[in-house]
Design an enzyme around this catalytic site. Structure first.
Site, PDB file in Angstrom:
ATOM      1  CG  LEU A 216      -1.694  -0.990   1.213  1.00  0.00           C
ATOM      2  CD1 LEU A 216      -2.659  -0.968   2.286  1.00  0.00           C
ATOM      3  CD2 LEU A 216      -2.821  -1.262   0.312  1.00  0.00           C
TER       4      LEU A 216
ATOM      5  CD  GLU B 174      -1.415   9.089   1.211  1.00  0.00           C
ATOM      6  OE1 GLU B 174      -0.978   9.124   2.062  1.00  0.00           O
ATOM      7  OE2 GLU B 174      -1.961   9.712   1.367  1.00  0.00           O
TER       8      GLU B 174
ATOM      9  CG  HIS C  82      -2.612   1.724  -2.467  1.00  0.00           C
ATOM     10  ND1 HIS C  82      -1.479   0.950  -2.812  1.00  0.00           N
ATOM     11  CD2 HIS C  82      -3.566   0.179  -3.099  1.00  0.00           C
ATOM     12  CE1 HIS C  82      -1.462   0.050  -3.974  1.00  0.00           C
ATOM     13  NE2 HIS C  82      -2.935  -0.165  -4.303  1.00  0.00           N
TER      14      HIS C  82
ATOM     15  CD  GLN D 230      -5.172  -8.452 -10.502  1.00  0.00           C
ATOM     16  OE1 GLN D 230      -6.328  -9.299  -9.822  1.00  0.00           O
ATOM     17  NE2 GLN D 230      -3.903  -7.778 -10.795  1.00  0.00           N
TER      18      GLN D 230
ATOM     19  CD  GLU E 141     -10.212   9.392 -12.460  1.00  0.00           C
ATOM     20  OE1 GLU E 141      -9.312  10.771 -12.389  1.00  0.00           O
ATOM     21  OE2 GLU E 141     -11.447   9.291 -12.682  1.00  0.00           O
ATOM     22  CE  LYS E 142      -0.783   3.918 -12.060  1.00  0.00           C
ATOM     23  NZ  LYS E 142       0.135   2.063 -12.462  1.00  0.00           N
ATOM     24  CG  ASP E 143      -5.294   0.254 -12.569  1.00  0.00           C
ATOM     25  OD1 ASP E 143      -3.346  -0.358 -13.512  1.00  0.00           O
ATOM     26  OD2 ASP E 143      -4.173   0.561 -11.529  1.00  0.00           O
TER      27      ASP E 143
ATOM     28  NE  ARG F  96       3.650  -4.788 -11.985  1.00  0.00           N
ATOM     29  CZ  ARG F  96       2.194  -5.317 -12.406  1.00  0.00           C
ATOM     30  NH1 ARG F  96       1.276  -4.450 -12.050  1.00  0.00           N
ATOM     31  NH2 ARG F  96       1.721  -6.771 -12.034  1.00  0.00           N
TER      32      ARG F  96
HETATM   33  O1  PAF Z   1      -5.749  -2.975  -9.267  1.00  0.00           O
HETATM   34  C1  PAF Z   1      -5.822  -3.766  -8.440  1.00  0.00           C
HETATM   35  O2  PAF Z   1      -4.845  -3.446  -7.725  1.00  0.00           O
HETATM   36  C2  PAF Z   1      -5.467  -5.398  -8.984  1.00  0.00           C
HETATM   37  O3  PAF Z   1      -5.686  -5.265 -10.247  1.00  0.00           O
HETATM   38  C3  PAF Z   1      -7.670  -5.204  -8.105  1.00  0.00           C
HETATM   39  C4  PAF Z   1      -8.652  -4.427  -8.655  1.00  0.00           C
HETATM   40  C5  PAF Z   1      -7.174  -5.390  -6.970  1.00  0.00           C
HETATM   41  C6  PAF Z   1      -7.734  -7.106  -8.022  1.00  0.00           C
HETATM   42  O4  PAF Z   1      -6.768  -7.713  -8.008  1.00  0.00           O
END
Ligand code: PAF
Length: 281
Positions: free
Chosen positions: A37, A39, A41, A65, A151-153, A190
């Protein structure tokens, strides 16, 4: 607050923990994470906490994933410090094991079409079905009133909105703003992979997105602005560029000209680390 009893690792224990609160009609919010985690998150958790009477944070590094040659094994796992960061912010941490989420014989995968097609899927074909499957399981386990995604993803956010609408889940999907380092780099677990030299190169991703957004806003044709963005990333030191794309912000459909709601999205590698980011145009 995070104490022993606030951390649950099975769906059965989670349901028991949430049942009484649900009966009281308390608004519940879920923030799904893979831990490590930062900031970014924590801002999602704070926003959830401000709106909800009970905040659940899930921490699960989801093997479904990750592709076979991706970073599942080395993805940072920092459970104790994650729990320390959540103290006073989350009421329940749901931290299941892999067999809890994918017991022996598990044979279901959810495929989302629409916004899941193209961009990330062209480079990580397994990714969105892995995300959709685990997010559906997390949403069904918690059944929150709302769930927040960063929104980053951005493409992931649209895929989850599609998933929830298509499955008819009565859950509001909330978008959380991207939190950035002082030089503009979007916070990401990452980023920890980057060497100091790579970290400097990485900061250009946001700069280039702004440059592309300005070019197209100033009237440059979309394809030319995208090509300029790719070139700028290579000039900055990116090892590869998967895409720089300006798309419809609601559907991610390809557009010929700037629309009222457009989004510029990019992905590329600095060294071996893959980074993604996006901006509203
Ligand atoms: O964005 C993430 O951290 C992951 O893709 C998620 C939404 C927790 C699903 O594993």
């Amino acid at each position: 607050m995070i104490e022993g009893p606030g951390i649950v690792s099975t769906v059965a224990a989670l349901r028991v923990r949430l049942a009484a609160v649900r009966q009281e009609g308390v608004r519940m919010g879920l923030v799904p994470t893979m831990g490590a985690l930062h900031e970014g998150h924590l801002s999602l958790v704070r926003e959830t906490r401000a709106r909800c009477g009970l905040t659940v944070v899930s921490i699960f590094v989801n093997p479904a994933q990750f592709g076979p040659n991706e970073d599942f094994a080395r993805y940072p796992r920092t459970f104790e410090s994650d729990c320390a960061k959540l103290a006073g912010l989350a009421d329940v941490v749901f931290a299941p094991s892999v067999p809890e989420m994918y017991p022996e014989g598990f044979a279901t995968r959810i495929e989302v079409g629409g916004p899941a097609q193209g961009l990330e899927s062209d480079f990580r074909p397994h990714f969105f079905s892995g995300v959709a499957t685990v997010v559906a399981k997390l949403l069904i386990a918690v059944m929150p009133d709302e769930a927040t995604f960063g929104e980053k993803d951005y493409q992931q956010l649209l895929v989850i909105r599609r998933l929830v609408a298509d499955l008819g889940l009565p859950i509001e999907i909330v978008a959380g703003e991207t939190v950035r380092e002082p030089d503009g780099l979007a916070m990401s677990s990452r980023n920890a992979y980057l060497s100091p030299e790579e970290r400097k190169i990485a900061s250009h991703l946001n700069v280039v997105l702004r440059y592309v957004a300005k070019k197209v806003y100033d009237g440059e044709p979309i394809a030319a602005a995208e090509a300029d963005g790719r070139e700028a990333l290579f000039r900055a030191g990116f090892a590869s560029v998967d895409y720089v794309a300006i798309r419809d912000a609601g559907t991610l459909a390809i557009i010929d000209a700037l629309e009222q709601r457009s989004r510029v999205l990019a992905a590329g590698r600095v060294g071996t680390t893959r980074l993604i980011d996006n901006l509203a145009v």
